[in-house]
Design a protein around this motif. Structure first.
Motif, short mmCIF file in Angstrom:
data_model
loop_
_atom_site.label_atom_id
_atom_site.label_comp_id
_atom_site.label_asym_id
_atom_site.label_seq_id
_atom_site.Cartn_x
_atom_site.Cartn_y
_atom_site.Cartn_z
N HIS A 73 0.84 -1.20 0.00
CA HIS A 73 0.00 0.00 0.00
C HIS A 73 0.88 1.25 0.00
O HIS A 73 1.93 1.30 0.63
N ARG A 74 0.44 2.26 -0.71
CA ARG A 74 1.16 3.53 -0.84
C ARG A 74 1.50 4.13 0.53
O ARG A 74 2.58 4.66 0.73
N GLU A 75 0.57 4.07 1.49
CA GLU A 75 0.82 4.64 2.82
C GLU A 75 1.93 3.88 3.56
O GLU A 75 2.71 4.47 4.29
N VAL A 76 1.99 2.57 3.37
CA VAL A 76 3.06 1.78 3.98
C VAL A 76 4.40 2.18 3.38
O VAL A 76 5.39 2.38 4.09
N ALA A 77 4.43 2.34 2.05
CA ALA A 77 5.66 2.76 1.38
C ALA A 77 6.11 4.13 1.87
O ALA A 77 7.31 4.36 2.11
N ARG A 78 5.17 5.03 2.05
CA ARG A 78 5.51 6.38 2.56
C ARG A 78 6.07 6.31 3.97
O ARG A 78 7.03 7.02 4.30
N GLU A 79 5.48 5.48 4.82
CA GLU A 79 5.97 5.35 6.21
C GLU A 79 7.38 4.78 6.23
O GLU A 79 8.24 5.25 6.97
N VAL A 80 7.63 3.75 5.43
CA VAL A 80 8.97 3.17 5.36
C VAL A 80 9.97 4.21 4.84
O VAL A 80 11.06 4.36 5.39
N ALA A 81 9.59 4.95 3.81
CA ALA A 81 10.47 5.98 3.25
C ALA A 81 10.78 7.05 4.29
O ALA A 81 11.92 7.52 4.40
N ALA A 82 9.78 7.44 5.09
CA ALA A 82 10.00 8.46 6.13
C ALA A 82 10.98 7.94 7.19
O ALA A 82 11.86 8.67 7.64
N ARG A 83 10.81 6.69 7.58
CA ARG A 83 11.74 6.11 8.58
C ARG A 83 13.16 6.01 8.02
O ARG A 83 14.13 6.24 8.74
N CYS A 84 13.27 5.66 6.75
CA CYS A 84 14.59 5.59 6.12
C CYS A 84 15.20 6.99 6.00
O CYS A 84 16.40 7.16 6.24
N ALA A 85 14.39 7.98 5.64
CA ALA A 85 14.88 9.36 5.52
C ALA A 85 15.43 9.85 6.85
O ALA A 85 16.44 10.56 6.88
N ALA A 86 14.81 9.44 7.96
CA ALA A 86 15.29 9.82 9.29
C ALA A 86 16.68 9.24 9.57
O ALA A 86 17.41 9.74 10.40
N LYS A 87 17.04 8.19 8.83
CA LYS A 87 18.37 7.58 8.97
C LYS A 87 19.30 8.00 7.84
O LYS A 87 20.37 7.44 7.67
N GLY A 88 18.85 8.98 7.04
CA GLY A 88 19.71 9.52 5.98
C GLY A 88 19.66 8.76 4.67
O GLY A 88 20.51 8.95 3.82
N ILE A 89 18.66 7.90 4.49
CA ILE A 89 18.54 7.12 3.26
C ILE A 89 17.52 7.79 2.34
O ILE A 89 16.39 8.04 2.74
N SER A 90 17.92 8.07 1.13
CA SER A 90 17.06 8.75 0.15
C SER A 90 15.88 7.88 -0.24
O SER A 90 16.01 6.66 -0.44
N GLU A 91 14.72 8.51 -0.42
CA GLU A 91 13.53 7.80 -0.88
C GLU A 91 13.77 7.15 -2.24
O GLU A 91 13.24 6.08 -2.54
N LYS A 92 14.62 7.77 -3.05
CA LYS A 92 14.92 7.24 -4.38
C LYS A 92 15.73 5.95 -4.32
O LYS A 92 15.85 5.25 -5.33
N ALA A 93 16.27 5.62 -3.18
CA ALA A 93 17.09 4.41 -3.03
C ALA A 93 16.28 3.21 -2.54
O ALA A 93 16.83 2.13 -2.36
N ILE A 94 14.97 3.39 -2.35
CA ILE A 94 14.13 2.34 -1.76
C ILE A 94 13.24 1.73 -2.84
O ILE A 94 12.55 2.44 -3.57
N TYR A 95 13.26 0.41 -2.91
CA TYR A 95 12.45 -0.32 -3.90
C TYR A 95 11.58 -1.34 -3.17
O TYR A 95 12.06 -2.06 -2.30
N PHE A 96 10.30 -1.39 -3.54
CA PHE A 96 9.34 -2.29 -2.90
C PHE A 96 8.88 -3.36 -3.88
O PHE A 96 8.74 -3.10 -5.08
#
Length: 109
Positions: A73-96
């Protein structure tokens, strides 16, 4: 459920991040609660998991996320991306990806 975590770093002289390679993997069991087509879950035949693999080589990194669900789900992907961003990982680096099981909980409307 069972959780495993592995981490390894190889290469480089440790003085700087250029040339370093690292990998980390994580698996978590998903909840068995939920409903499918209006019928409540009555048990677990096989556990469902979400798995992530993070790889880094120098300044390049990628995070692969796979889940035993119909769709991510899009909302799950957004939540994961936000948690990764908090650790300095770019949203563009995440693949689901999803295994597209029809036996798991409903994850989309």
């Amino acid at each position: 459920g069972p959780r495993r975590r592995r981490q390894a770093a190889v290469g480089g002289d440790g003085a700087h991040d250029q040339g370093r390679r690292a990998a980390a993997a994580r698996r978590v069991q998903l909840s068995a609660d939920g409903a499918r087509r209006g019928a409540a879950s009555v048990g677990v035949e096989e556990p469902l998991f979400a798995r992530a693999l993070a790889l880094r080589a120098g300044s390049n990194e990628v995070v692969l996320v796979a889940a035993d669900v119909l769709l991510v789900h899009r909302e799950v992907a957004r939540e994961v991306a936000a948690r990764c961003a908090a650790k300095g990982i770019s949203e563009k680096a995440i693949y689901f990806t999803a295994t597209h099981t029809h036996s798991g909980p409903v994850t989309v409307d």
